[in-house]
Design a protein around this motif. Structure first.
Motif, PDB file in Angstrom:
ATOM      1  N   LEU A  89       1.135  -1.411   0.302  1.00 25.73           N
ATOM      2  CA  LEU A  89      -0.300  -0.154   0.581  1.00 25.73           C
ATOM      3  C   LEU A  89       0.945   1.157  -0.005  1.00 25.73           C
ATOM      4  O   LEU A  89       1.724   1.481   1.376  1.00 25.73           O
ATOM      5  N   GLY A  90       0.714   2.134  -0.985  1.00 26.02           N
ATOM      6  CA  GLY A  90       1.618   2.995  -1.455  1.00 26.02           C
ATOM      7  C   GLY A  90       2.869   2.898  -1.811  1.00 26.02           C
ATOM      8  O   GLY A  90       3.704   3.437  -0.551  1.00 26.02           O
TER       9      GLY A  90
ATOM     10  N   THR B 264      -0.370   5.738  -6.853  1.00 27.71           N
ATOM     11  CA  THR B 264      -1.575   7.085  -7.255  1.00 27.71           C
ATOM     12  C   THR B 264      -0.946   6.481  -8.757  1.00 27.71           C
ATOM     13  O   THR B 264       0.764   6.275  -9.487  1.00 27.71           O
ATOM     14  N   ALA B 265      -1.184   7.400  -9.611  1.00 24.06           N
ATOM     15  CA  ALA B 265      -0.877   7.262 -10.632  1.00 24.06           C
ATOM     16  C   ALA B 265       0.521   7.783 -11.317  1.00 24.06           C
ATOM     17  O   ALA B 265       1.631   6.693 -12.496  1.00 24.06           O
ATOM     18  N   THR B 266       0.580   8.715 -10.982  1.00 20.71           N
ATOM     19  CA  THR B 266       2.141   9.288 -11.174  1.00 20.71           C
ATOM     20  C   THR B 266       3.420   8.906 -10.277  1.00 20.71           C
ATOM     21  O   THR B 266       4.731   8.860 -11.464  1.00 20.71           O
ATOM     22  N   PRO B 267       3.396   8.452  -9.271  1.00 22.86           N
ATOM     23  CA  PRO B 267       4.970   7.421  -9.081  1.00 22.86           C
ATOM     24  C   PRO B 267       4.826   6.120  -9.906  1.00 22.86           C
ATOM     25  O   PRO B 267       6.207   5.646  -9.701  1.00 22.86           O
ATOM     26  N   LEU B 268       3.797   5.064 -10.173  1.00 26.35           N
ATOM     27  CA  LEU B 268       3.759   5.007 -10.745  1.00 26.35           C
ATOM     28  C   LEU B 268       4.323   4.502 -12.349  1.00 26.35           C
ATOM     29  O   LEU B 268       4.889   3.846 -12.780  1.00 26.35           O
ATOM     30  N   ASP B 269       3.913   5.848 -12.829  1.00 24.09           N
ATOM     31  CA  ASP B 269       4.411   5.682 -14.090  1.00 24.09           C
ATOM     32  C   ASP B 269       6.003   6.784 -13.974  1.00 24.09           C
ATOM     33  O   ASP B 269       6.180   6.006 -15.269  1.00 24.09           O
ATOM     34  N   PHE B 270       6.023   6.774 -13.162  1.00 24.66           N
ATOM     35  CA  PHE B 270       7.577   7.348 -12.831  1.00 24.66           C
ATOM     36  C   PHE B 270       8.134   6.297 -12.718  1.00 24.66           C
ATOM     37  O   PHE B 270       9.533   5.913 -13.648  1.00 24.66           O
ATOM     38  N   LYS B 271       7.839   5.291 -12.037  1.00 26.34           N
ATOM     39  CA  LYS B 271       8.492   3.865 -11.510  1.00 26.34           C
ATOM     40  C   LYS B 271       8.623   3.405 -12.668  1.00 26.34           C
ATOM     41  O   LYS B 271       9.259   2.250 -13.159  1.00 26.34           O
TER      42      LYS B 271
ATOM     43  N   VAL C  87      -3.897   4.141  -7.927  1.00 22.50           N
ATOM     44  CA  VAL C  87      -5.596   4.353  -7.631  1.00 22.50           C
ATOM     45  C   VAL C  87      -5.389   5.394  -5.878  1.00 22.50           C
ATOM     46  O   VAL C  87      -3.998   4.755  -5.544  1.00 22.50           O
ATOM     47  N   ASP C  88      -6.130   6.437  -5.742  1.00 23.04           N
ATOM     48  CA  ASP C  88      -5.642   7.081  -4.005  1.00 23.04           C
ATOM     49  C   ASP C  88      -5.855   6.402  -3.926  1.00 23.04           C
ATOM     50  O   ASP C  88      -7.439   5.867  -3.711  1.00 23.04           O
ATOM     51  N   LEU C  89      -5.218   6.057  -2.715  1.00 26.31           N
ATOM     52  CA  LEU C  89      -6.007   5.722  -1.139  1.00 26.31           C
ATOM     53  C   LEU C  89      -7.454   5.985  -0.647  1.00 26.31           C
ATOM     54  O   LEU C  89      -7.146   5.795   0.499  1.00 26.31           O
ATOM     55  N   ARG C  90      -7.317   7.777  -0.532  1.00 28.33           N
ATOM     56  CA  ARG C  90      -8.520   8.051   0.465  1.00 28.33           C
ATOM     57  C   ARG C  90      -9.492   7.346  -0.486  1.00 28.33           C
ATOM     58  O   ARG C  90     -10.822   7.739  -0.561  1.00 28.33           O
TER      59      ARG C  90
ATOM     60  N   LEU D 278       4.025   4.273   5.402  1.00 31.77           N
ATOM     61  CA  LEU D 278       2.081   5.519   5.109  1.00 31.77           C
ATOM     62  C   LEU D 278       1.306   5.985   6.230  1.00 31.77           C
ATOM     63  O   LEU D 278       1.034   7.042   5.536  1.00 31.77           O
ATOM     64  N   LEU D 279       1.294   5.405   6.589  1.00 35.42           N
ATOM     65  CA  LEU D 279      -0.278   5.236   8.278  1.00 35.42           C
ATOM     66  C   LEU D 279       1.260   6.546   9.285  1.00 35.42           C
ATOM     67  O   LEU D 279      -0.166   8.036   9.437  1.00 35.42           O
ATOM     68  N   ILE D 280       2.109   7.332   9.071  1.00 35.74           N
ATOM     69  CA  ILE D 280       2.119   8.208   9.784  1.00 35.74           C
ATOM     70  C   ILE D 280       1.746   9.853   8.725  1.00 35.74           C
ATOM     71  O   ILE D 280       1.490  10.605   9.647  1.00 35.74           O
ATOM     72  N   TYR D 281       1.310  10.023   7.568  1.00 43.39           N
ATOM     73  CA  TYR D 281       0.446  11.061   6.954  1.00 43.39           C
ATOM     74  C   TYR D 281      -0.866  10.899   6.663  1.00 43.39           C
ATOM     75  O   TYR D 281      -1.178  11.978   6.221  1.00 43.39           O
TER      76      TYR D 281
END
Length: 271
Positions: free
Chosen positions: A86-87, A110-117, A137-140, A165-168
């Motif tokens: 997750l994240g 989300t799509a932005t980090p996955l596309d960069f990756k 997908v956004d975890l929200r 993740l959870l700290i954010y």
């Protein structure tokens, strides 16, 4: 947030170059380079207090990476063949862990980090060691529905990882995340969490640079993480960073902080 994930990759790249590295992440340097963080140099005008905080965060990333690597390997040895990150960020465990045949690993972000990756992985010609499935997908949002559509089977045990993740997330979002995980966790499922230790926001976030990772921290661990997770249907064990660091041969030499207990590294099993 994807820039924070690249920063984590930089820490993993530096660890991987150590002779006595706790893990080897062959893709971390490529992620850091593509993200503009390699080669690196100390931040300008970095005072001693800021330098110590930066080193402390880097150290915690190294120890938590090793802790969760071990948890995933133990889950695999117990027969779990579904993994959900997750994240996921720049996590490269699909490529660097020797997974048993039949393992399916879902990377949720989300799509932005996955596309960069994806662009870096193509450039490196990286080949996963398991079936790797990305879920943009956004975890929200309704990520459980997106995960189900991607092929996750809630009737089979899953090992869930929420690293850094959870700290954010605010408290209500953390509770919702745990409820959603529980609803898709068959008996025998595992979970690995990293939690913000008590006082960490006060010590690191108070004078954090706007836009930095620490400036976005909002959630610390509950007073009793084991009891908290029991309320969500999980049998948990918690460890402090100090405990795990000593076990890995990287003892912390500074005196213990009161807020170091209870521990922020958590492993849990679904009954």
């Amino acid at each position: 947030m994807w820039a924070t994930a690249v920063g984590v990759a930089k820490v993993r790249a530096l660890e991987s170059e150590r002779e006595n590295a706790l893990f080897r992440d062959p893709l971390a340097r490529a992620f850091a380079t593509a993200g503009g963080l390699w080669p690196s140099s100390p931040p300008p005008h970095d005072d001693e207090a800021a330098r110590r905080r930066r080193l402390a965060v880097s150290f915690s990333i190294v120890i938590r990476t090793k802790f969760l690597d071990d948890l995933l390997e133990e889950a695999s040895a117990s027969g779990v063949r579904q993994v959900v990150l997750l994240g996921a960020g720049m996590d490269s465990r699909a490529f660097r862990i020797d997974w048993p045949e039949g393992t399916r690993l879902f990377e949720v972000d989300t799509a932005t980090p996955l596309d960069f990756k994806a662009s870096v992985l193509r450039q490196e010609g990286a080949v996963p060691r398991c079936e790797r499935i990305t879920v943009a997908v956004d975890l929200r949002e309704d990520w459980p529905e997106a995960l189900a559509a991607a092929g996750h089977d809630p009737a089979a045990p899953t090992v869930w990882i929420a690293e850094g993740l959870l700290i954010y997330l605010p408290e209500d979002a953390v509770e919702l995340l745990l409820a959603r995980i529980g609803a898709r966790s068959a008996a025998g499922s595992r979970m690995g969490l990293t939690l913000g230790s008590r006082g960490v926001i006060e010590r690191f976030g108070a004078d954090a640079v706007p836009g930095s990772a620490a400036s976005l921290w909002v959630s610390e661990m509950p007073d009793d993480p084991v009891g908290w997770l029991a309320g969500h249907g999980w049998k948990a064990d918690s460890h402090t960073l100090r405990e795990r660091a000593a076990a890995y041969g990287r003892p912390i030499t500074t005196p213990p902080q009161r807020e170091e207990r209870p521990g922020g590294l958590v492993s849990a099993v679904r009954g």
